[in-house]
Design an enzyme around this catalytic site. Structure first.
Site, PDB file in Angstrom:
ATOM      1  N   LEU A  52       0.832  -1.207   0.000  1.00  0.00           N
ATOM      2  CA  LEU A  52       0.000   0.000   0.000  1.00  0.00           C
ATOM      3  C   LEU A  52       0.868   1.258   0.000  1.00  0.00           C
ATOM      4  CD1 LEU A  52      -2.740   1.456   0.243  1.00  0.00           C
ATOM      5  CD2 LEU A  52      -2.581   1.156   2.722  1.00  0.00           C
ATOM      6  N   THR A  53       1.761   1.369   0.962  1.00  0.00           N
ATOM      7  CA  THR A  53       2.586   2.565   1.127  1.00  0.00           C
ATOM      8  C   THR A  53       3.501   2.802  -0.070  1.00  0.00           C
ATOM      9  OG1 THR A  53       2.576   2.338   3.530  1.00  0.00           O
ATOM     10  CG2 THR A  53       4.370   3.620   2.579  1.00  0.00           C
ATOM     11  N   GLY A  82       2.068   7.743   2.345  1.00  0.00           N
ATOM     12  CA  GLY A  82       1.819   6.656   3.268  1.00  0.00           C
ATOM     13  C   GLY A  82       0.388   6.683   3.757  1.00  0.00           C
ATOM     14  N   SER A  83       0.137   7.477   4.789  1.00  0.00           N
ATOM     15  CA  SER A  83      -1.207   7.536   5.362  1.00  0.00           C
ATOM     16  C   SER A  83      -2.226   8.116   4.389  1.00  0.00           C
ATOM     17  CB  SER A  83      -1.180   8.369   6.651  1.00  0.00           C
ATOM     18  OG  SER A  83      -0.311   7.782   7.601  1.00  0.00           O
ATOM     19  N   GLY A 106       6.541  -5.723   3.685  1.00  0.00           N
ATOM     20  CA  GLY A 106       7.107  -6.869   4.381  1.00  0.00           C
ATOM     21  C   GLY A 106       7.096  -8.122   3.536  1.00  0.00           C
ATOM     22  N   ARG A 114      15.021  -7.821  43.173  1.00  0.00           N
ATOM     23  CA  ARG A 114      16.107  -6.862  43.379  1.00  0.00           C
ATOM     24  C   ARG A 114      15.847  -6.025  44.623  1.00  0.00           C
ATOM     25  NH1 ARG A 114      21.367  -5.543  41.556  1.00  0.00           N
ATOM     26  NH2 ARG A 114      21.643  -3.290  41.686  1.00  0.00           N
ATOM     27  N   GLN A 141       6.489   1.655  42.089  1.00  0.00           N
ATOM     28  CA  GLN A 141       5.100   1.265  41.848  1.00  0.00           C
ATOM     29  C   GLN A 141       4.465   2.193  40.814  1.00  0.00           C
ATOM     30  OE1 GLN A 141       3.298   1.458  45.759  1.00  0.00           O
ATOM     31  NE2 GLN A 141       4.859   0.093  46.620  1.00  0.00           N
ATOM     32  N   ARG A 168       5.897   3.918  38.553  1.00  0.00           N
ATOM     33  CA  ARG A 168       6.532   3.788  37.239  1.00  0.00           C
ATOM     34  C   ARG A 168       6.053   2.556  36.475  1.00  0.00           C
ATOM     35  NH1 ARG A 168      12.794   4.163  38.635  1.00  0.00           N
ATOM     36  NH2 ARG A 168      13.054   4.110  36.341  1.00  0.00           N
ATOM     37  N   GLU A 183       1.426   0.743   9.142  1.00  0.00           N
ATOM     38  CA  GLU A 183      -0.036   0.734   9.039  1.00  0.00           C
ATOM     39  C   GLU A 183      -0.647   2.095   9.376  1.00  0.00           C
ATOM     40  OE1 GLU A 183      -2.022  -1.611   7.828  1.00  0.00           O
ATOM     41  OE2 GLU A 183      -0.300  -2.889   7.396  1.00  0.00           O
TER      42      GLU A 183
END
Length: 691
Positions: A153-154, A159-160, A193, A327, A347, A349, A445
């Site tokens: 497609l691209t 592209g888009s 691809g 750890r 926590q 993060r 995509e």
């Protein structure tokens, strides 16, 4: 009653400290989320994959050469094709199987999985969806390995913006053929691809011309290489894009056409066809309906990527959370060191991203099923009247889910890398590979910032219906609440008085519904004001930042939360319902704090310091309450150790033993380099001023 003997207990070890804190049975949660059928399917597929040495040869310490990586991915791709559990007939027996299969394959071998998805699934699915009985021979040939497909497609310069594609296919009625042309290098199909080295046939999107009339973008099956020699046909220039940041097992390629003739029958003609004398015909009287049906077929890539993002994120989170439970660093004076997972900063993060992984797992699984059902109905000709509307909604939903899943898991994986400190920077930890491979999800995509505009464009068209008080009902029910849009906006008020209330699902959902309505109104109103001064293109362009983009993000987050809430409501036990509700609340509130706090105050849903304080306090409390559940929660989602392949994240928690084996196992660990004499000579010569 579900049977849990299909799930084995984890080996006892350092992670037991946290596994024993879990308030729920991880096996019951896994079977609830995946179903017993899918768990059995996963186990069967893992067993099958373990029987192939090519999937066990991955070396977490060293990189393969470019050519070795290509060769291994190609071989793994063909092995995938030989596995019955991955065949289309097998997968459509249960619509939950495709998402499960994709996750497993992607976590095990990303490059070969994408090659397989493109050359086998995408190539054939597009033919099934957009083709007719005259194209069945392509499906048979692909299934028997006579041809290898890809999806083009691209283009280099587009592209888009698919409407701007420059490749043309002009009908020649003299010999009943299409003449395919690339107007210049800018029109070369690229990033395809499987095309770089192995594809023999390509799905090619080209501008169709009949009798000097432009009929729009259409889809063709185009032979590009001789299947017996892999040499390109005359009129075809095809090659490889070269080395990339990651996923180098995929041979992304480019192709150009020079007056290249293909048979008339190679036009995929379900949505539009050309008669022998050059007349264009279509079963759709309304061009928008033809476009809607086509959009549904194009959505499969974005739907798949939404699931891939979650799969990558789960690998990173499994490694980082298990590592943080083992750890230890610092602690109160005269006391043992404390696991990293006990620290509030750690926590904060990690755990909101764990919540996001659960939301994405539930949402992407449902979206995958909807997309597969759409493809089946398109292929069989079922529900013809409903397909265009469903295709349009799938396009709008996936155009937002792919960006938000990609951005969320990008941040999660980077945080995982940093949370594992220096050890996380080792190649053996696998976090660098996960990060680099995931990076492609942010672009292919459809570039995310362009994609998400398409969601906003769809939503803006609904606002006039809201103003008229019309009932809004779509196939996926993603925007049905807009029926009450004016009432939602008119009842603006902050309803939570404490942390417990702000965590309630109904409160969170009401905030998101108000956000979508508020942002939809403000985006629509600003667009109308801009249209009085500018043309449509520039008016839409100048309405993205803080308006249309935020609208699309709020919309898809609401839909994701809506989908998860529907799952929570049928949870099999109070314990599972409770932990999923906490994950629901953490994702919802963390996303409010990250994306939408300004809009809450700007629209006067929130006033004063209370709303912001409650949201932040609730996030920290939820993180604290979930830290004891975190290891069991990743156990539910985590792939087996042979797939994870990281000394930091193995299920036995033996981080340091495995890390020692990985480091000592390197051939460079204690070996004098072959060029050791250069070191001594250079050292001497530098000191003597001779170098």
């Amino acid at each position: 009653m579900a049977k849990f003997n299909v799930l084995q207990d984890f080996k006892r070890g350092p992670l037991d400290l946290y596994r024993q804190q879990a308030s729920f049975c991880w096996k019951k949660l896994k079977v609830f989320l995946d179903t017993e059928e899918v768990v059995n399917y996963q186990n069967d597929l893992y067993t099958e994959l373990l029987s192939h040495l090519d999937y066990l040869s991955s070396d977490p310490i060293h990189s393969l050469s470019f050519d070795e990586e290509r060769r291994l991915a190609c071989r793994q791709n063909f092995i995938y094709k030989s596995i019955e559990l991955l065949s289309i007939p097998y997968l459509i027996q249960n619509l939950k199987f495709p998402a499960a299969a994709t996750r497993i394959m992607m976590q095990l071998s990303p490059s070969s999985t994408i090659k397989f998805s493109v050359t086998d699934s995408l190539f054939t699915n597009v033919i099934r969806t957009l083709g007719t009985e005259r194209h069945e021979h392509f499906l048979t040939e692909a299934e028997e390995g006579q041809i290898i497909g890809c999806y083009g497609l691209t283009e280099v310069a587009h592209g888009s913006n698919v409407k701007g594609m420059q490749t043309t296919a002009t009908y020649n009625k003299e010999n009943r053929s299409f003449v395919v042309n690339s107007t210049s290098f800018e029109a070369a199909k690229c990033w395809v691809g499987g095309l770089g080295q192995m594809a023999t046939h390509a799905i090619v999107y080209a501008q169709l011309y009949t009798e000097n009339t432009h009929q729009g973008l259409h889809c063709f099956v185009v032979p590009v290489r001789d299947p017996k020699t892999l040499l390109p046909y005359p009129g075809v220039t095809v090659g490889d894009m070269g080395e990339k940041i990651g996923l180098n097992g995929i041979d992304n390629g480019f192709v150009m056409f020079n007056n290249y003739e293909i048979p008339k029958e190679n036009l995929l003609n379900k949505l539009g066809d050309v008669t022998d004398n050059g007349q264009y015909v279509t079963p759709f009287r309304d061009p928008n309906k033809r476009h809607g049906a086509a959009l549904g077929a194009l959505s499969v890539g974005r739907v798949t990527i939404t699931a891939l993002c979650e799969a990558y994120g789960v690998k990173g989170l499994t490694i980082a959370i298990r590592y943080s439970a083992v750890r230890k660093q610092f602690g109160p004076d005269n006391s043992p060191e404390v696991p990293l997972l006990e620290y509030q900063t750690h926590q904060y993060r990690l755990l909101p991203y764990l919540a996001a992984a659960y939301v994405l797992r539930i949402f992407s699984s449902k979206l995958f099923e909807d997309q597969y059902q759409f493809a089946i109905d398109s292929a069989l000709g079922n529900n013809k009247e409903k397909l265009p509307e469903l295709g349009t909604e799938l396009h709008a939903v996936s155009s937002a889910s792919k960006p938000i899943a990609g951005w969320t898991m990008r941040d999660a994986i980077q945080e995982c890398r940093e949370c594992c400190g220096g050890h996380g920077y080792l190649k053996a930890a696998r976090l660098g590979d996960i990060r680099n491979d995931h990076d492609a999800n942010l672009t292919y995509e459809g570039e995310n910032h362009v994609l998400i505009q398409q969601t906003a464009n769809w939503l803006i068209k609904l606002w006039p219906l809201v103003l008229k008080g019309q009932r809004i009902a779509t196939p996926l029910r993603s925007v049905d609440f807009l029926t009450d849009g004016l009432k939602i906006l008119g009842g603006v008020t902050w309803k939570a008085g404490n942390v417990e209330e702000v965590c309630q699902p109904e409160i969170i959902m009401s905030i998101y519904q108000w956000l979508v309505c508020y942002l939809l109104k403000s985006t629509h109103d600003k667009l109308e004001n801009l249209l009085a001064k500018k043309d449509v293109f520039w008016a839409k362009n100048d309405n993205q930042v803080f308006h249309a983009k935020n609208l699309s993000i709020a919309f898809i987050q609401h839909f994701m939360l809506q989908t998860m809430l529907e799952t929570i409501q049928v949870a099999p036990s109070p314990e599972i319902k409770a932990v999923l509700t906490k994950l629901f609340a953490l994702y919802g509130l963390f996303s409010l704090e990250t994306y939408h706090m300004t809009s809450l105050y700007q629209g006067e849903m929130a006033r004063g310091s209370t709303p912001a304080t409650l949201i932040r306090d609730a996030i920290l409390r939820l993180c604290s309450e979930l830290k004891g559940e975190a290891v069991a929660l990743v156990d539910v989602l985590a792939p087996p150790d042979f797939v994870l392949n990281s000394p930091l994240g193995a299920s036995d928690g033996e981080v340091y033993k495995r890390l020692q084996s990985a480091i000592f196992g390197s051939p460079y660990a204690m070996r004098r380099p072959d060029w050791w004499q250069d070191i001594t000579n250079w050292k001497v010569n530098v000191l003597k001023g001779k170098l």
